[in-house]
Design a protein around this motif. Sequence first.
Motif: not given
Length: 401
Positions: A50-53, A153-157, A167-168
Motif C-alpha cells: 500500500l504505502w510504497r505502491r 513517479r511524480c505527477e500532478r493534479l 514504477r508500473d
Amino acid sequence: MRAEIENSLFAGMRHEQEREGPPEGFPPLPMIPVGRYTDPRFLELERIHLWRRSWLYAMHSDELPKPGSFRMWRKTGAPIIVVRGKDDRIRAFYNACAHRGAPLVENEAGHTQGFFCRYHGWTYDLSGRLIAVREKRDFPGLDMGCKGLKEIRCERLGNWVFINEDRDAPPLLDSLGPIPRHFDNLQLETLRFIGSKSFDIACNVKVLLDAFLETYHLKSIHPQTVDRFLDSRGTFNVLWPNGHSLMATPHRRAEWRDPGAVGMPEIASAERIYAHQNLSYNVYPNLVTPISSTGIPFCLFWPKSAREMTVEVHWFAPEAAQDHELWPTRMANFERILEEDTQFAPRIQESVESGGFEGLVLSYQERRIYHWHEELDRRIGAAVPEDLRVKPLLAPWVEAA
Ligand code: FES
C-alpha cells in the motif's frame, strides 16, 4: 463538477434523511479482524503493497517556488528528494548517490544548482543526470548515462504533487477515477498553498483514518462543533473504484456558513454545493479533504510505526484569500475539531492491542471503512493471511468511474 453530479448528490442526501434502513439487498458487513491493525505480518504487507505502491500527496508546487528548489520527503520511509528542474518540471529521486549510496541532499529543504555528493564528489544535474565523476580514468567502461539518480513517479493534479514508488502504477489522473471531474470547476491551477501543521498520535494510522470515513460519531464526539451544523442522518456515501470515496453531508440549515470563513474570497467557479453542504473526499489511501469554496484542507494520515502515526493538515485557497486575516482563527477552529477526533485514538490503540477486542463491527453508514479495507486486500493480493482477510462484498455498490 457537472450539474448532474451535483443534483445526484443533493438527491442522495435527501434520500438518506428519509430512509428507514439500508437499501434492499445491502449485505451485513462482516467484522474487520483486529489483526489488520496489530499483526506485524499484515502491517508489513500493508507497508510494501500500500504505502510504497500508491499515489500519495507530497506537496504543493508553491513549496518549490523556483528552479532548483528542493524538499526532502520521507513519508514512506525512503529518503526522497523532490526538486523543481530548470525546465520547471517537478521530479522526485531517491536521495542515494549511484556510486556508493551516500546522500546527495543533507538539508530538509533549500535551493541548489545540482546535486554534489560529498563522499567522493560525483555530481548530478537537477534532472538527475550524472554529469561529473572524479578520477573517471579509474572507472573504465562506466556508462554515465545509466548512473543517474533513480527517479520516482511524480505527477500532478493541478498544483498538487503526488508521488508513487511503483514504477508500473497507472498514471495519477487515471487512478483517481472520477475525482478530477468533481474538482474540475475548482480552478486548481490557481489555488495557493497557505500553510500546514502536523501532530503525532499514539495509534496505528488506520485507527484515526477510520474516524474520517464516517459521520456516525458526530453526535457524541462533536456535539458542540460539527454536529451543530451537519446533519449526519443525511450523509450520502459514494464508493468508487480503487478505494476512493465521497461523503456528502447536508448542513442542518441551508443558510449556515462557517463563521471562521465568512467574508473570505471564494473560488469563483465552485459549485454551490461546496458552499452549502459538506463534501469530504477520500483520495485513497490517506488523503481526506472536506472541500469548501473558501479554502481546501488536505488531512493526511501517515504511519510512523505499528502504533504511531502523524496527521498533517495542509491548506489551499484562492490567491485573493492568501493573506486574509481570518486564517489563524480558521485554522485554529479546524484544529479544535481535529482534537475532538483524535481524543480517543491512543486509548482505542490500547484496546486493539488488549486481547479484549475482536474487530470492527460496521454499520451501513460506516461502509466506507469496509470499502477501504477491501481495496487494501486487492492491493496486497493472495498474500493476505486467511484469518485477516475481508470478504469482498461491496463491488455491486461501487459506482463506475
Ligand atoms: Fe557518492 Fe561516492 S557515494 S560519490
